[in-house]
Design a protein around this motif. Structure first.
Motif, short mmCIF file in Angstrom:
data_model
loop_
_atom_site.label_atom_id
_atom_site.label_comp_id
_atom_site.label_asym_id
_atom_site.label_seq_id
_atom_site.Cartn_x
_atom_site.Cartn_y
_atom_site.Cartn_z
N GLN A 43 0.86 -1.17 0.00
CA GLN A 43 0.00 0.00 0.00
C GLN A 43 0.90 1.23 0.00
OE1 GLN A 43 -2.29 -0.43 3.55
NE2 GLN A 43 -0.60 0.07 4.91
N PRO A 44 0.36 2.39 -0.38
CA PRO A 44 1.23 3.57 -0.47
C PRO A 44 1.97 3.85 0.83
CG PRO A 44 -0.88 3.99 -1.53
CD PRO A 44 -0.99 2.66 -0.83
N THR A 45 3.28 4.12 0.70
CA THR A 45 4.10 4.46 1.84
C THR A 45 4.96 5.64 1.47
OG1 THR A 45 5.92 3.04 1.16
CG2 THR A 45 4.22 2.04 2.53
N GLY A 46 5.75 6.13 2.43
CA GLY A 46 6.66 7.23 2.15
C GLY A 46 6.08 8.55 2.58
N SER A 47 6.77 9.63 2.27
CA SER A 47 6.39 10.94 2.77
C SER A 47 5.40 11.65 1.88
CB SER A 47 7.66 11.81 2.92
OG SER A 47 8.57 11.21 3.79
N SER A 48 5.20 11.17 0.65
CA SER A 48 4.30 11.86 -0.26
C SER A 48 3.18 10.94 -0.67
CB SER A 48 5.06 12.33 -1.51
OG SER A 48 5.53 11.24 -2.23
N SER A 49 2.11 11.51 -1.18
CA SER A 49 0.99 10.70 -1.66
C SER A 49 0.35 11.42 -2.82
CB SER A 49 -0.04 10.48 -0.54
OG SER A 49 -0.54 11.72 -0.08
N GLY A 50 -0.33 10.65 -3.67
CA GLY A 50 -0.99 11.24 -4.82
C GLY A 50 0.01 11.73 -5.84
N SER A 51 -0.42 12.67 -6.68
CA SER A 51 0.43 13.20 -7.73
C SER A 51 1.49 14.11 -7.13
CB SER A 51 -0.40 13.99 -8.74
OG SER A 51 -1.35 13.14 -9.36
N PRO A 52 2.73 14.02 -7.62
CA PRO A 52 3.78 14.88 -7.09
C PRO A 52 3.52 16.33 -7.42
CG PRO A 52 4.55 13.67 -9.00
CD PRO A 52 3.21 13.11 -8.65
N THR A 53 3.94 17.21 -6.54
CA THR A 53 3.76 18.64 -6.73
C THR A 53 4.98 19.22 -7.41
OG1 THR A 53 4.70 19.02 -4.56
CG2 THR A 53 2.32 18.78 -4.68
N PRO A 54 4.92 20.49 -7.86
CA PRO A 54 6.13 21.11 -8.40
C PRO A 54 7.25 21.07 -7.38
CG PRO A 54 4.19 22.43 -8.91
CD PRO A 54 3.73 21.35 -7.96
N GLU A 55 8.47 21.15 -7.88
CA GLU A 55 9.62 21.02 -7.00
C GLU A 55 9.55 22.03 -5.85
OE1 GLU A 55 13.57 20.23 -8.48
OE2 GLU A 55 12.72 20.25 -10.49
N SER A 56 9.95 21.55 -4.68
CA SER A 56 9.88 22.37 -3.48
C SER A 56 11.16 22.22 -2.68
CB SER A 56 8.69 21.95 -2.61
OG SER A 56 8.75 22.56 -1.34
N ASP A 57 11.62 23.32 -2.10
CA ASP A 57 12.77 23.29 -1.22
C ASP A 57 12.37 23.56 0.22
OD1 ASP A 57 14.93 22.73 -3.02
OD2 ASP A 57 14.60 24.72 -3.86
N SER A 58 11.09 23.36 0.56
CA SER A 58 10.63 23.59 1.92
C SER A 58 11.27 22.59 2.86
CB SER A 58 9.11 23.47 1.99
OG SER A 58 8.70 22.19 1.55
N PRO A 59 11.48 22.99 4.12
CA PRO A 59 12.15 22.09 5.06
C PRO A 59 11.38 20.79 5.23
CG PRO A 59 12.00 24.33 5.92
CD PRO A 59 11.15 24.29 4.69
N GLN A 60 12.11 19.69 5.39
CA GLN A 60 11.52 18.38 5.59
C GLN A 60 12.08 17.78 6.87
OE1 GLN A 60 9.12 17.27 3.62
NE2 GLN A 60 9.31 19.15 2.40
N PRO A 61 11.35 16.85 7.48
CA PRO A 61 11.86 16.21 8.69
C PRO A 61 13.19 15.54 8.42
CG PRO A 61 9.54 15.65 8.30
CD PRO A 61 10.03 16.35 7.08
N PRO A 62 14.08 15.50 9.40
CA PRO A 62 15.37 14.81 9.20
C PRO A 62 15.14 13.37 8.77
CG PRO A 62 15.37 16.07 11.25
CD PRO A 62 13.96 16.10 10.73
N GLY A 63 15.88 12.95 7.75
CA GLY A 63 15.78 11.58 7.29
C GLY A 63 14.62 11.31 6.35
N ALA A 64 13.81 12.33 6.04
CA ALA A 64 12.67 12.12 5.16
C ALA A 64 13.14 11.83 3.75
CB ALA A 64 11.77 13.35 5.16
N THR A 65 12.48 10.86 3.12
CA THR A 65 12.69 10.57 1.71
C THR A 65 11.37 10.88 1.02
OG1 THR A 65 14.35 8.86 2.10
CG2 THR A 65 13.15 8.76 0.02
N GLU A 66 11.40 11.83 0.10
CA GLU A 66 10.15 12.38 -0.41
C GLU A 66 10.24 12.72 -1.88
OE1 GLU A 66 7.19 14.85 1.78
OE2 GLU A 66 8.40 16.45 0.91
N VAL A 67 9.16 12.46 -2.61
CA VAL A 67 9.02 12.96 -3.96
C VAL A 67 8.66 14.44 -3.86
CG1 VAL A 67 7.69 12.83 -6.11
CG2 VAL A 67 8.36 10.74 -4.94
N VAL A 68 9.50 15.29 -4.43
CA VAL A 68 9.30 16.73 -4.31
C VAL A 68 8.93 17.40 -5.62
CG1 VAL A 68 10.78 16.95 -2.29
CG2 VAL A 68 11.78 17.18 -4.56
#
Length: 384
Positions: A43-68
């Motif tokens: 089932q869906p896992t990870g820091s993101s869900s649904g369609s990816p958004t435009p690229e972002s440089d907003s702060p992420q939690p330490p160790g986060a792996t995310e589609v940005v």
């Protein structure tokens, strides 16, 4: 066209792995223990869900792996991916025969060539691409191409406009409807490494007269590289079913991801002249003279394709598994495989480290085995 005659079988030195790394990083010898990956629930896992958004440089939690973000959409089975010194990316599409350039901060997609020599069918077509380590001066790109008669490696000059004519440097690699290999990567030694498949003919993997089911190491002119384990042969390692990913770590060691048959997919640490066991063994066999994999997966959670190295980890894209795996590397041991984005983006084909340190991952939902969504195929950008 350059055709290489078959070579007589020559003795090959088998390097038997007798010890691997203990829990610490001092490379001390311990028994070879193959790790079996434990997947997340499907089932869906990870820091993101649904369609990816435009690229972002907003702060992420330490160790986060995310589609940005999304680099490109509407592609047709993007297979090979290589970066140029100026940050542009070269992408090959397996079935369309197109070579693309992704240019500038807006990631503009341009067609720079259509390679009519490619004959798409099954798992073959226009496959891997690699940029010369001296691209800034020689402007050479290298391609792995399935033709109507064989697989071959060719090069062409690219000056930022159109791609020049192909020059075949190595041909006669067996081709088939399945298991054509196709990954290209330049090593730290400046030589070109290429993965080939056994085309569904298991015996080719153990036949050192055949280029099928091997990892090859050649010069930029297509000659066997100096120091290869079989004199006068491009073969670097053998006993492979269908290597789909090649990556060098920060100690210049070569890792390879490989399709299994029905039981285990593999991650292997490659040494020159070693025999990786196919078809005698699938997964860990513990047999003298055969090298066991470092990590194995059930085939329904992997079908591993592209492989990349970044900051102490290997990143492995999975087709049937529809996820991205991260594998820790400590000393000479690969361990702790962890999966991300399970089922979110479908089949993942190729992963590469961009100049900014983020990962580009291609989907492969239009390859005849996936379920395309709107916008497929695409290239995702991931903050590791």
């Amino acid at each position: 066209m350059r055709r290489r005659a078959a070579r007589p079988a020559l003795p090959i030195v088998l390097l038997v792995v007798t010890g691997l790394l203990a829990a610490c990083s001092d490379d001390s010898e311990t028994p070879n223990l193959t790790v079996t990956a434990s997947p997340s629930a499907d089932q869906p896992t990870g820091s993101s869900s649904g369609s990816p958004t435009p690229e972002s440089d907003s702060p992420q939690p330490p160790g986060a792996t995310e589609v940005v973000g999304t680099i490109a959409t509407g592609l047709a089975v993007p297979w090979g991916l290589a970066f140029l010194p100026n940050g542009d990316a070269i992408v090959t599409e397996r079935d369309s025969q197109r070579v693309l350039r992704i240019h500038g901060p807006q990631h503009r997609v341009e067609v720079i060539a259509t390679l009519d020599d490619a004959a798409p069918g099954g798992e073959g077509g226009l496959l891997g691409v690699a940029a010369s380590p001296d691209f800034a001066t020689d402007h050479e790109l290298f391609f792995y191409v399935t033709t109507a008669t064989d697989n071959r490696i060719a090069k062409a000059s690219y000056d930022g406009g159109r791609l020049g004519p192909l020059e075949v440097i190595l041909d006669g690699i067996p081709n088939g409807f399945i298991h054509d290999g196709g990954r290209l990567a330049f090593g730290p030694d400046g030589y070109l490494y290429a993965s080939t498949g056994e085309t569904g003919n298991d015996a080719l993997a153990q036949d050192t007269d055949s280029l099928g089911g091997k990892i090859l190491r050649i010069t930029t002119d297509g000659d066997p590289a100096p120091g290869n384990p079989i004199d006068g042969s491009p073969i670097w390692s053998y006993g492979h079913r269908n290597v789909q990913g090649l990556a060098f770590d920060d100690r210049d060691r070569l890792w390879a991801s490989e399709f299994g048959a029905s039981t285990f997919d593999e991650l292997n640490l490659i040494e020159p002249g070693d025999n990786y066991g196919w078809p005698t063994v699938e997964g860990r066999g513990g047999k003298a003279g055969l090298v066991d994999p470092q990590v194995v997966w059930d085939t329904d959670v992997a079908s591993p394709s592209g492989l990349a190295w970044s900051d102490g980890y290997l990143w492995l894209a999975s087709l049937r598994g529809r996820r991205l795996w991260r594998i820790d590397v400590v000393g000479k041991r690969a361990t702790d495989p962890t999966d991300f984005f399970v089922g979110e983006y479908g089949r993942m084909r190729t992963v590469a480290v961009a100049p900014d340190g983020r990962l580009w991952v291609t989907t492969s939902n239009r390859d005849g085995r996936g379920s395309p969504a709107d916008g497929d195929d695409r290239i995702l950008v991931i903050r590791p």
